[in-house]
Motif scaffolding. Structure first.
Motif, PDB file in Angstrom:
ATOM      1  N   LEU A  44      13.387 101.788 -19.737  1.00 30.28           N
ATOM      2  CA  LEU A  44      13.920 100.455 -19.998  1.00 30.28           C
ATOM      3  C   LEU A  44      12.810  99.627 -20.631  1.00 30.28           C
ATOM      4  N   ALA A  61      14.994  97.794 -12.724  1.00 27.56           N
ATOM      5  CA  ALA A  61      16.093  98.762 -12.764  1.00 27.56           C
ATOM      6  C   ALA A  61      16.345  99.231 -11.336  1.00 27.56           C
ATOM      7  N   THR A  96      20.275  97.019 -14.704  1.00 27.04           N
ATOM      8  CA  THR A  96      19.043  96.510 -15.296  1.00 27.04           C
ATOM      9  C   THR A  96      19.123  94.992 -15.361  1.00 27.04           C
TER      10      THR A  96
END
Length: 219
Positions: A44, A61, A96
C-alpha cells in the motif's frame, strides 16, 4: 466543518486530495474496504504532506487476515511517498485508510493511493499496469471521464465508492482492455447526491483510487 474532506489541489497527482484538518482537536479515520482480492502479498502506498504536531497520523492496512500494519505520516511541506509493504492477504479483502489523532490546526493530506501486488513491484518496478490515471472534469456537475493508460492488456473494473468505502455503483464492469491509452465516459445511472466520492480503478491486481467531487446531483 468535518475533520476529513476532499479539496482541490494535489499532493502528487490528480486534481483533488483528501485532507484531515480542524480548528479544534480531532480524531478521524477515512477508509475503504477492498474486496474480492486474490490472496497474496501487497504493498500500500500514497503521497502525503503534513504539518506535523499530531499525536498520531498513519496510513494503515487491516482486516486482511493478519495484524494491522501502519506507517507514520512524516512532517513535510512537500510531497513524500509513504508505503506499507508486505501486506499478506489471506481472506480476500483489506481495509486501507488514513487515521489521525491531532491537535487544533494540525493537517495532513493524501492522494495518489495505490494498492498493488508486492511481487510485481519488487521484481518489475516499471511494470505498473495502469498509469496516468485522471478524472475530468473534477469537480463535476454532470458526467465525467476516467482516463488511464495500460502498459499491458488487463481486466479493468471501475467502481464508485463513498469516502468510507461503501460501493455506490459499478461504473464499468470487468472487461478485457488492450494496452494503450483509454478514456471511459462515466456518470450514467441513478441521481447522485452532491459530495465527495472515491473512484476505484482495478486493473488486474493493481488498484488505484482517485477522489471525485460532485457539485450537484447528476445522472
Amino acid at each position: 466543518m468535518d475533520a476529513d474532506f476532499t479539496e482541490e489541489g494535489t499532493v502528487h497527482g490528480g486534481q483533488l486530495r483528501l485532507t484531515h484538518y480542524k480548528t479544534t482537536a480531532y480524531r478521524v479515520r477515512t477508509y475503504q474496504l477492498l474486496s474480492n482480492l486474490p490472496n497474496g502479498t501487497y504493498n500500500l502506498s500514497g503521497w502525503v504532506t503534513s504539518s506535523g504536531g499530531q499525536n498520531s497520523c498513519q496510513l494503515y492496512a487491516n482486516s486482511f487476515g493478519g495484524p494491522e500494519q501502519t506507517v507514520a505520516v512524516p512532517t513535510s511541506a512537500g510531497s513524500v511517498q509513504v508505503q506499507v509493504p508486505g501486506i499478506v492477504v489471506t481472506n480476500g479483502q483489506c481495509e486501507t485508510g488514513l487515521r489521525t489523532d491531532a491537535n487544533a490546526g494540525n493537517y495532513c493530506s493524501l492522494d495518489d493511493v495505490t494498492f498493488a501486488p508486492a511481487q510485481a513491484l519488487a521484481t518489475a518496478p516499471s511494470a505498473t499496469v495502469a498509469a496516468a490515471v485522471q478524472l475530468y472534469p473534477n469537480p463535476t456537475a454532470g458526467t465525467f471521464a476516467l482516463a488511464f493508460s495500460l502498459t499491458q492488456a488487463s481486466l479493468v473494473r471501475a467502481t464508485l465508492l463513498t469516502l468510507t468505502g461503501q460501493v455506490v455503483r459499478v461504473l464499468s464492469d470487468a472487461a478485457q482492455v488492450p494496452a494503450g491509452p483509454h478514456v471511459l465516459a462515466l456518470g450514467t445511472g441513478a441521481a447522485l447526491p452532491a459530495g465527495a466520492y472515491l473512484v476505484r480503478l482495478a486493473c488486474g491486481n493493481q488498484i488505484t483510487v482517485r477522489k471525485l467531487l460532485v457539485k450537484q446531483p447528476f445522472r
